[in-house]
Design an enzyme around this catalytic site. Structure first.
Site, PDB file in Angstrom:
ATOM      1  N   GLY A  92      -4.206  -4.140  -4.321  1.00  0.00           N
ATOM      2  CA  GLY A  92      -5.220  -3.337  -4.700  1.00  0.00           C
ATOM      3  C   GLY A  92      -4.392  -1.963  -5.106  1.00  0.00           C
ATOM      4  O   GLY A  92      -3.813  -1.408  -4.354  1.00  0.00           O
ATOM      5  N   HIS A  93      -4.753  -1.428  -6.387  1.00  0.00           N
ATOM      6  CA  HIS A  93      -4.062  -0.415  -6.857  1.00  0.00           C
ATOM      7  C   HIS A  93      -5.265   0.746  -7.134  1.00  0.00           C
ATOM      8  O   HIS A  93      -6.053   0.325  -7.940  1.00  0.00           O
ATOM      9  CB  HIS A  93      -3.191  -0.507  -8.137  1.00  0.00           C
ATOM     10  CG  HIS A  93      -2.037  -1.324  -7.909  1.00  0.00           C
ATOM     11  ND1 HIS A  93      -1.391  -2.131  -8.897  1.00  0.00           N
ATOM     12  CD2 HIS A  93      -1.500  -1.731  -6.679  1.00  0.00           C
ATOM     13  CE1 HIS A  93      -0.368  -2.603  -8.173  1.00  0.00           C
ATOM     14  NE2 HIS A  93      -0.342  -2.618  -6.718  1.00  0.00           N
TER      15      HIS A  93
ATOM     16  N   ASP B 247       0.711  -1.198  -0.041  1.00  0.00           N
ATOM     17  CA  ASP B 247      -0.069   0.012  -0.133  1.00  0.00           C
ATOM     18  C   ASP B 247       0.752   1.244  -0.066  1.00  0.00           C
ATOM     19  O   ASP B 247       0.237   2.434   0.566  1.00  0.00           O
ATOM     20  CB  ASP B 247      -1.041   0.080   1.234  1.00  0.00           C
ATOM     21  CG  ASP B 247      -1.826  -1.299   1.303  1.00  0.00           C
ATOM     22  OD1 ASP B 247      -2.307  -1.773   0.151  1.00  0.00           O
ATOM     23  OD2 ASP B 247      -1.542  -1.925   2.470  1.00  0.00           O
TER      24      ASP B 247
ATOM     25  N   LYS C  78       2.157   2.410  -5.028  1.00  0.00           N
ATOM     26  CA  LYS C  78       2.732   1.910  -6.522  1.00  0.00           C
ATOM     27  C   LYS C  78       1.757   1.866  -7.497  1.00  0.00           C
ATOM     28  O   LYS C  78       2.705   2.316  -8.644  1.00  0.00           O
ATOM     29  CB  LYS C  78       3.159   0.159  -6.002  1.00  0.00           C
ATOM     30  CG  LYS C  78       4.273  -0.036  -5.168  1.00  0.00           C
ATOM     31  CD  LYS C  78       4.564  -1.737  -4.970  1.00  0.00           C
ATOM     32  CE  LYS C  78       3.419  -2.340  -4.502  1.00  0.00           C
ATOM     33  NZ  LYS C  78       2.813  -2.135  -3.261  1.00  0.00           N
TER      34      LYS C  78
ATOM     35  N   GLN D   8       2.394  -5.776  -3.241  1.00  0.00           N
ATOM     36  CA  GLN D   8       2.474  -5.867  -1.694  1.00  0.00           C
ATOM     37  C   GLN D   8       3.997  -4.955  -1.371  1.00  0.00           C
ATOM     38  O   GLN D   8       4.078  -4.277  -2.012  1.00  0.00           O
ATOM     39  CB  GLN D   8       2.800  -7.278  -1.259  1.00  0.00           C
ATOM     40  CG  GLN D   8       1.225  -8.081  -1.272  1.00  0.00           C
ATOM     41  CD  GLN D   8       1.025  -8.550  -2.533  1.00  0.00           C
ATOM     42  OE1 GLN D   8       1.714  -9.402  -3.136  1.00  0.00           O
ATOM     43  NE2 GLN D   8      -0.495  -8.452  -2.811  1.00  0.00           N
TER      44      GLN D   8
END
Ligand code: IMP
Length: 427
Positions: A40-41, A13, A16, A222
Site C-alpha cells: 500500500g503506497h 511501510d 517508499k 514490502q
C-alpha cells in the site's frame, strides 16, 4: 542516465511510495518488480491523497512511464479498480504497461490465502490478498499469466488445469465448496479485454528506455525483513523485495543497476506476527503510532512501533548492497525527550552485531541501546540539511555511521516539498 533500485530496509511501510513519487518526478520510468496488492503506497500531492496498491506511485507524475513488471502478481480486479479511481481523480494511465509474463491472482488464491492462514500453527498475519498462493502456482508451473487473459482458449485450458488441483484441495482439506470455471471465466476474460492494450513485453520497454539513456526507477514493495530469503522467515512475504529481486522482476540484468537506495523509517514498525526486538508496548509506542499514522494502508491494522534498529538496517545495507539511504518520517520523532537506537543485541550474555537467522535466538535478543537527546521542535518546514536542528542532524549522522551507509534523502513530512536532498540521486 541512471538505473536505481529502491528497496525497503525494514518490515515494509517505510514510505517508499513518497520517495518513489519524489524521485519519479526526476525519472522517466518506474517499474514495480515484485509483490502485488499486499503493498500500500500513500502519495500526497497538494490536497490530494492517493492510495495505490499495485500501480507504481510514479503514475502521479505526468510523463513518467509506469510498468508492472513480470515479477509482480496481478489481481486484475484490483488493477481495474485502481485505474478507474485514478481516472476519476483526473490522473491519466496512458503510460501504464503490464508485463505479459506477470502472474494473475485468481479467486482461489484469495480463498486459499485465508484458509491456509487459519490452518497454520504459526499465523503469518498475511494480508489475505492471494499473494502467497499465486506465487506457489507460479513455481508449481500451473500459474496463469497476464498474456493468457488475452487468449480465451488458452485461458480456459489453464483454468481447467488449475481447478483440477485447487478444487480437491479446497473441498477435501478445507471444506470449501470450490470454484466453477463458469463463474471465473467470464469475469477474467472481461479483465483481459479491458487490460489488453497495456499488456505487453515490458522487458523490451525497459531495455529501450535504457538504450535511450533515460532514468529508470525499479520500485520494490514490502521490505528486506519480509524477503522470502533474507527476511524473518516464516513471517515473510513470498517474493524477493531485496535488490537482488529487482533485475529478474523487471526483466533486466543485474549489471544494469547503478544505484540501490534503501528507504528507512527514522524508527521501526511491523504489521503482522513475528519477533520485533525494539518494539515499544508503552506510551512512546502509542505516540509514534499516532504521530506517524501507523495504520496499514491495505488492511487498516494498527502497526507495531519501536525504536530504530541499527542491527537490522546494517543487515539491509549488506544484503541489498545499498549505495544510499532515504530516511523517512523523521518529523514523527519531534516531540520525544530522548531517542534510543539499538546498536547491538544481547543474547544470553553475548553481544550480537549481526541479525541472527534463527528466530528462536532473535526472540530472546534484547536490544543494546545508545540514547540520544531529542530535538523537541518541529522540523517539517526545513528544506535543507543545515536548517535541521543540531539534535536531528546528530541523530541522522549517528544512524548513518551505525549502519555504514550515507544518507542521500531526508523526508520531514508527507508532502513532496517536505524532502531534503543531501545528494541529487538523479542529476
Ligand atoms: P502476504 O504478503 O500478504 O503473504 O503477508 C505476509 C507478511 O508480509 C505479513 O506479515 C504481512 O503483514 C506482511 N506484508 C505484506 N505486504 C506488506 C506491506 O506492503 N507492508 C508491510 N507488511 C506487509
Amino acid at each position: 542516465m541512471t538505473v536505481i533500485a529502491l528497496v525497503g530496509t525494514q518490515w515494509g511501510d517505510e514510505g517508499k511510495g513518497k520517495i518513489t513519487d519524489v524521485l519519479a518526478a526526476r525519472a522517466d520510468m518506474v517499474v514495480r518488480y515484485q509483490g502485488g496488492n499486499n503493498a500500500g503506497h500513500t502519495v500526497v500531492v497538494g490536497d490530494q491523497t492517493y492510495k495505490l496498491h499495485l500501480i507504481p506511485s510514479g503514475i502521479i507524475s505526468p510523463g513518467t512511464t509506469c510498468i508492472i513488471g513480470n515479477g509482480v502478481v496481478v489481481d486484475p480486479k484490483v488493477l481495474c479498480t485502481e485505474i478507474e479511481s485514478l481516472h476519476a481523480a483526473g490522473v491519466s494511465t496512458a503510460n501504464l504497461y503490464v508485463s505479459e509474463r506477470a502472474q494473475v491472482i485468481m479467486p482461489y488464491h484469495r480463498a486459499l490465502d485465508k484458509l491456509e492462514e487459519d490452518h497454520r500453527l504459526l499465523r503469518i498475519g498475511t494480508t489475505a490478498r492471494g499473494i502467497g498462493p499465486a506465487y506457489v502456482d507460479k513455481y508449481m508451473r500451473i500459474g496463469i499469466r497476464m498474456i493468457d487473459l488475452t487468449c480465451p482458449e488458452r485461458f480456459e485450458r489453464l483454468l481447467d488445469q488449475a481447478l483440477a488441483f485447487k478444487n480437491p484441495l479446497l473441498q477435501k482439506v478445507y471444506g470449501h465448496p470450490g470454484f466453477s470455471r463458469e463463474e471465473i471465466l467470464e469475469e477474467y476474460l472481461e479483465y483481459g479485454r479491458v487490460l489488453a492494450p497495456m499488456i505487453t513485453d515490458t522487458s523490451l520497454l525497459v531495455d529501450a528506455a535504457r538504450e535511450k539513456g533515460l532514468n529508470i526507477l525499479l520500485e520494490g514493495a514490502q521490505g528486506t525483513l519480509l524477503d522470502i530469503d533474507h527476511g524473518t522467515y516464516p513471517f515473510v512475504t513470498s517474493s524477493n523485495p531485496t535488490a537482488g529481486g529487482a533485475a529478474p522482476g523487471a526483466g533486466i540484468g543485474p549489471t544494469q543497476i547503478d544505484q540501490v537506495i534503501g528507504v528507512v523509517k527514522a524508527y521501526t514498525t511491523r504489521v503482522g506476527e513475528g519477533p520485533f526486538p525494539t518494539e515499544l508496548k508503552d506510551a512512546t509506542g502509542d505516540l509514534i503510532r499516532e504521530r506517524g499514522r501507523e495504520y496499514g494502508t491495505t488492511t487498516g491494522r494498527p502497526r507495531r512501533c519501536g525504536w530504530f534498529d541499527a542491527v537490522m538496517v546494517r543487515y539491509a545495507v549488506r544484503v541489498n548492497g545499498l549505495t544510499g539511504l532515504a530516511v523517512t518520517l523523521l518529523d514523527v520523532l519531534d516531540e520525544l525527550d530522548e531517542l534510543k537506537v539499538c546498536v547491538a543485541y544481547e543474547y544470553r550474555g553475548e553481544r550480537l552485531h549481526h541479525l541472527p537467522s534463527d528466530l528462536e535466538i532473535l526472540k530472546e535478543c534484547t536490544p543494546v541501546y545508545a540514547t540520544l537527546a531529542g530535538w523537541k521542535e518541529p522540523i517539517s518546514a526545513a528544506r535543507e540539511y543545515g536548517a535541521l536542528p543540531e539534535g536531528t542532524r546528530a541523530y541522522l549522522e549517528f544512524i548513518a555511521e551505525q549502519v555504514g551507509c550515507p544518507i542521500q534523502i531526508v523526508s520531514v513530512g508527507p508532502r513532496r516539498d517536505q524532502t531534503i536532498f543531501l545528494d541529487p540521486v538523479i542529476k
